[in-house]
Design an enzyme around this catalytic site. Structure first.
Site, short mmCIF file in Angstrom:
data_model
loop_
_atom_site.label_atom_id
_atom_site.label_comp_id
_atom_site.label_asym_id
_atom_site.label_seq_id
_atom_site.Cartn_x
_atom_site.Cartn_y
_atom_site.Cartn_z
N TRP A 554 -5.91 2.69 -29.89
CA TRP A 554 -7.18 2.86 -29.18
C TRP A 554 -8.20 3.62 -30.01
O TRP A 554 -9.26 3.96 -29.52
CB TRP A 554 -6.94 3.60 -27.86
CG TRP A 554 -5.94 2.91 -26.98
CD1 TRP A 554 -6.20 1.91 -26.07
CD2 TRP A 554 -4.53 3.13 -26.95
NE1 TRP A 554 -5.02 1.51 -25.48
CE2 TRP A 554 -3.98 2.23 -25.99
CE3 TRP A 554 -3.67 4.01 -27.62
CZ2 TRP A 554 -2.62 2.19 -25.71
CZ3 TRP A 554 -2.31 3.96 -27.34
CH2 TRP A 554 -1.80 3.06 -26.39
N ASP A 555 -7.88 3.92 -31.27
CA ASP A 555 -8.74 4.75 -32.11
C ASP A 555 -8.91 6.14 -31.52
O ASP A 555 -9.99 6.72 -31.54
CB ASP A 555 -10.10 4.09 -32.34
CG ASP A 555 -10.88 4.73 -33.48
OD1 ASP A 555 -10.26 5.45 -34.28
OD2 ASP A 555 -12.10 4.53 -33.57
N TYR A 556 -7.83 6.69 -30.99
CA TYR A 556 -7.82 8.05 -30.47
C TYR A 556 -7.35 9.03 -31.54
O TYR A 556 -6.50 9.89 -31.29
CB TYR A 556 -6.92 8.15 -29.24
CG TYR A 556 -7.49 7.58 -27.97
CD1 TYR A 556 -8.85 7.36 -27.80
CD2 TYR A 556 -6.65 7.26 -26.90
CE1 TYR A 556 -9.37 6.84 -26.62
CE2 TYR A 556 -7.16 6.75 -25.71
CZ TYR A 556 -8.52 6.54 -25.58
OH TYR A 556 -9.02 6.02 -24.41
N LYS A 582 -9.96 12.90 -28.36
CA LYS A 582 -10.84 11.88 -27.81
C LYS A 582 -10.45 11.50 -26.38
O LYS A 582 -11.32 11.19 -25.56
CB LYS A 582 -10.82 10.63 -28.70
CG LYS A 582 -11.57 10.78 -30.01
CD LYS A 582 -11.57 9.47 -30.78
CE LYS A 582 -12.37 9.56 -32.06
NZ LYS A 582 -12.40 8.28 -32.80
N ASN A 674 -13.62 5.05 -27.73
CA ASN A 674 -13.36 5.74 -28.99
C ASN A 674 -14.50 6.66 -29.41
O ASN A 674 -14.38 7.38 -30.39
CB ASN A 674 -13.03 4.74 -30.11
CG ASN A 674 -14.22 3.90 -30.51
OD1 ASN A 674 -15.17 3.76 -29.77
ND2 ASN A 674 -14.14 3.32 -31.70
#
Length: 873
Positions: A554-556, A582, A674
């Site tokens: 999740w682009d965390y 995030k 994100n």
């Protein structure tokens, strides 16, 4: 004619809502819009036939909508407005004389206000009264305050940084963003006025990357203020007058637009050199030098008597000579990769050509420390260099990496492609005189990205002392000449913290590309991605690692500098670390061991990854958390019922099972997106009061995986555009962006931004308040306090005031740290998406300095202003 137009509008609105309501019902949403649409159609038809019953029916429709709206969202004015604002405007227009008087058969006398029109009026007044009443409510706020005893705690002025200075990105290496100054208080903050302003002259242009952003936190050391621009230009200012002292131009080689995603500089690092410190011995792989007699190097360093580098060459020279040195260094970097046909799509050489390797230059055995270079700045650049310059003059400090004072960060990198790797954040400098630096690697460009290696250089010679490659974590000895780090290794792009007593550096880790697909990740990638990593500062060896997201798709990545603070937990003092994320969790860990100080529990997460990938069945959740509640159809929003209905339909079309719903080819709602609940601005921590102050942000994103036909064809971008989200070499490209309506408004209802205060002794949120207006987001200035997103960080002071300028409206604000109440604001000439700093000037006044330069990806106004505020003399 007036009656006909309004009647047709009501009819048309009814047909649109009926059709949209049927669609919404078919995808599993509310049936109410079908009823609303039918009522409007009947009302509009009656009005078109001059039947006054149409007025009464419209009034009843208004009341029915009001009751349904309150049932769905309560007395939340902005949510009610989305459902009823357009209906209210039409009701008012229908009550005007031209419509009421036209309610008669053709040829009869004009009608008068009667029972039907009174039903409409009463309905309108009831709805208006409830709407006005709800405007004064704050259903999203959490009211509270820290005790007077807590706020009266003695200011923490310990540490090596003088109380009046701001010597590092977070003021100290602990990254607290706390100042022990107390001249500005809640009682006098409203008296702040502009003390001086300065313009850098460097503004985002048409040919610059879209995300050319001012994110710098100014430093103030030894009566000089230091800033850097997005183009890595360093400027020294007088902190009392704002007058320019000097300017250093790194002669930036801007890479091709299509391979460059960011242009920014979050800051520079200050280092006070010591004559007693010996330069590190170069790695054994370097060419041997003649052995020096014991003490010779120390004497040379202390006295500046190295014959190979005359003092005038090492310390002085004109600005033109300094620029020439920088330009020559850059030419050498470029030349090493020249002559090899580069494939800018994948970052690799063409099939018949070797991938270019940039060799690490041989560092000097010793350096001459001139008086001007005893205090130095380390400057990261967006073309992959780390430069050492004099903090007093801005001239190159020879010796660090060679005569040009430059270390080439492309050395030993795989897949050399200008624009795909650079450092946007200031490095950490340790007590052992090591400069520790990471780098940003382009998101979602290719699986053949450069490495996210973390490196430590000797602060005097620039010799590589250790390297930490997260895909090869055991090999911390300097990489041999001719070898390269592993490609696409998870990187560290934000800011690290450092505890000199424990000898540990704390690093917020990112991911490897692609961010939304992880089937090909190896064991070490899975271990270090999206984690807080503690490394031994002297060796680069792993002390501990705490992962904030398992198998992150999740682009965390961990975006912010961890804040180090000693906390009182169960009447014991615990060395802690506060790490915002995030996804909204605030992990409070023991910084010595990595174990949670405040509870962390693993909870189930939704399954359903695309074929070949997988999801982690459990994800960690902190007791200190600003995760948003799971969205429902009732949370959808719009300026009118039409775009609100659109958002409800779109919501039900997307895959969404709450946080950690995996990306899909159908399209997934990712919330938080994100952009992050917290991003690189982090949080501020008051070490004496043991209080955290932050700016949680809530903005949903949509993500859709797009199957790729091959490794190189563009799927989601056009030729000539910046390469982003293509994921060359992976099975999927990705389409992603904010979850917006056709009117370019967020589909999820406000508030989108808050400020909050947390008691770090027990993890409880003491207050949380809606923060920011839509003045600079709306088509015309509307100072509605809706709570807007922001990016940038807060600071706190011993005076009991917190400051923040990161919201997407152009203000810097002051808050009472005890209650979170906004007690001061000042208008900025551009977006203030940076973290302020505060210091004491030579005149004895406490200054607040704010950077207003805008942020490319948020669309705020670009500028180049540095503004200092102080109390009147």
């Amino acid at each position: 004619m007036y009656r006909i137009i309004l009647s047709v509008v009501v009819l048309a609105l009814g047909f649109v809502l009926t059709a949209g309501g049927v669609w919404l019902a078919l995808v599993g949403g509310s049936w109410f819009y079908i009823l609303l649409g039918i009522l409007l159609i009947v009302s509009g038809a009656l009005l078109l036939m001059r039947n006054a019953a149409g007025l009464a029916l419209y009034g009843i429709t208004l009341l029915v909508t009001l009751v349904w709206s309150i049932w769905e969202v309560g007395l939340d004015w902005w949510a009610l407005s989305a459902r009823g604002s357009l209906l209210m405007v039409l009701a008012l227009l229908l009550f005007l004389p031209p419509v009421v008087r036209a309610m008669r058969p053709s040829g009869e006398a004009p009608a008068r206000y009667g029972m039907n029109s009174m039903v409409l009026l009463i309905s309108f007044l009831i709805a208006a009264a409830i709407g006005v009443y709800s405007m004064f409510l704050t259903p999203h706020d959490v009211a509270g305050a820290f005790s007077q005893e807590r706020m009266a705690a003695e200011a923490d002025a310990e540490g090596d940084v003088p109380p009046g200075e701001w010597a590092a990105y977070g003021r100290t290496s602990y990254g607290q963003r706390y100042s022990p100054l107390d001249q500005i208080t809640p009682q006098n903050v409203s008296d702040l006025e502009v003390a001086w302003s300065y313009q850098t002259g460097e503004v985002r242009g048409e040919n610059d990357p879209g995300e050319t952003t001012y994110e710098v936190t100014p430093l103030m050391v030894n009566d000089t203020l230091y800033i850097c621009t997005p183009f890595s230009t360093v400027i020294a200012l007088d902190p009392v007058t704002g007058e320019e002292k000097w300017r250093f131009n790194p002669q930036l080689q801007q890479p091709p637009t299509q391979t460059t995603q960011h242009m920014t500089c979050r800051g520079v690092s200050f280092h006070a050199a010591s004559p007693a410190d010996l330069p590190a011995t170069p790695p054994a792989a370097e060419a041997p030098q003649a052995a020096a007699e014991p003490g010779e190097e120390e004497e040379a360093v202390a006295a500046g008597e190295d014959e190979a580098q005359p003092e005038d060459q090492a310390a002085k020279g004109s600005e033109a000579e300094g620029e020439a040195q920088v330009a020559q260094s850059l030419d050498e970097v470029t030349t090493q990769a020249a002559g090899v046909p580069q494939n800018v799509v994948t970052g690799q050489a063409e099939s018949d050509d070797p991938n270019p390797t940039v060799e690490r230059e041989e560092p000097p055995q010793s350096v001459t420390l001139s008086e001007e270079c005893m205090d130095r700045l380390f400057v990261p650049t967006s073309d992959g260099r780390l430069i050492s310059i004099s903090a007093g003059t801005g001239e190159i400090c020879p010796g660090f990496g060679g005569e040009d004072g430059t270390v080439n960060l492309w050395a030993n990198m795989p897949n050399v492609t200008p624009g795909s790797f650079y450092s946007t954040s200031p490095p950490v400098i340790t007590e052992d005189n090591l400069v520790i630096i990471g780098g940003a690697v382009n998101d979602n460009a290719a699986t053949t990205s450069p490495s996210g290696v973390i490196r430590a250089y000797d602060a005097y010679t620039g010799a590589l002392v250790w390297n930490f490659d997260s895909k090869n974590p055991q090999a911390t000895e300097p990489i041999p000449a001719g070898e390269t780090y592993t490609e696409n290794a998870p990187n560290f792009w934000s800011v690290a913290s450092y505890d000199p007593e424990l000898g540990l550096v704390y690093i917020p880790m990112g991911n490897e590309s692609p961010d939304q697909y992880g089937a090909a990740r190896g064991e070490n990638t899975e271990r270090f991605s999206s984690s807080v990593l503690a490394l031994e500062a002297a060796t680069g060896e792993v002390a501990w690692v705490f992962q904030t997201v398992h198998h992150d798709i999740w682009d965390y990545d961990v975006p912010a500098q961890p804040s180090l603070v000693d906390l009182t937990i169960n009447e014991e003092t615990v060395p802690a670390l506060v790490a915002p994320t995030k996804q909204g969790d605030i992990f409070v860990l023991n910084r010595e061991t990595g174990e949670p100080v405040l509870p962390v529990a693993e909870g189930p997460a939704p399954p359903g990854a695309v074929e070949g990938d997988f999801t982690a069945p459990m994800q960690p959740a902190s007791a200190v958390s600003f995760r948003p509640e799971r969205l429902t159809g009732a949370d959808m929003w719009g300026a009118t019922p039409i775009d609100q209905l659109y958002c409800r339909i779109r919501f039900h079309q997307l895959d969404y099972e709450g946080i950690y719903t995996p990306p899909s080819t159908n399209g997934t709602l990712v919330y938080p997106g994100n952009f992050g609940t917290f991003n690189w601005g982090g949080v501020a921590v008051d070490p004496s009061r043991e209080v955290m102050f932050g700016m949680p942000v809530y903005l949903a994103f949509t993500v859709k995986l797009v199957p790729r036909p091959d490794d190189t064809t563009r799927v989601v971008t056009e030729e000539g555009e910046a390469i982003i989200n293509e994921n060359f070499g992976a099975p999927y490209a990705v389409e992603m962006g904010p979850f917006y309506s056709p009117l370019n408004l967020p589909c999820q209802g406000p508030p989108w931004g808050y400020i909050a205060g947390v008691d770090l002794r027990n993890g409880k949120t003491v207050y949380k308040h809606v923060n920011g207006t839509v003045r600079d987001l709306a088509p015309f200035p509307m100072p509605f306090e809706m709570g807007v997103p922001g990016i940038g960080g807060p600071i706190v002071t011993a005076g009991g005031v917190a400051f923040l300028s990161g919201t997407l409206d152009y203000y810097v604000r002051g808050y009472d740290l005890a209650t979170g109440e906004e007690i001061w604001r000042a208008r900025l000439p551009a977006g203030g998406q940076a973290t302020p700093s505060t210091y004491r000037g030579a005149d004895g006044r406490q200054y607040l300095v704010v950077v207003a330069g805008g942020h490319g990806s948020t669309g705020t106004e670009a500028g180049d202003s540095i503004i200092a505020y102080a109390l009147p003399q």
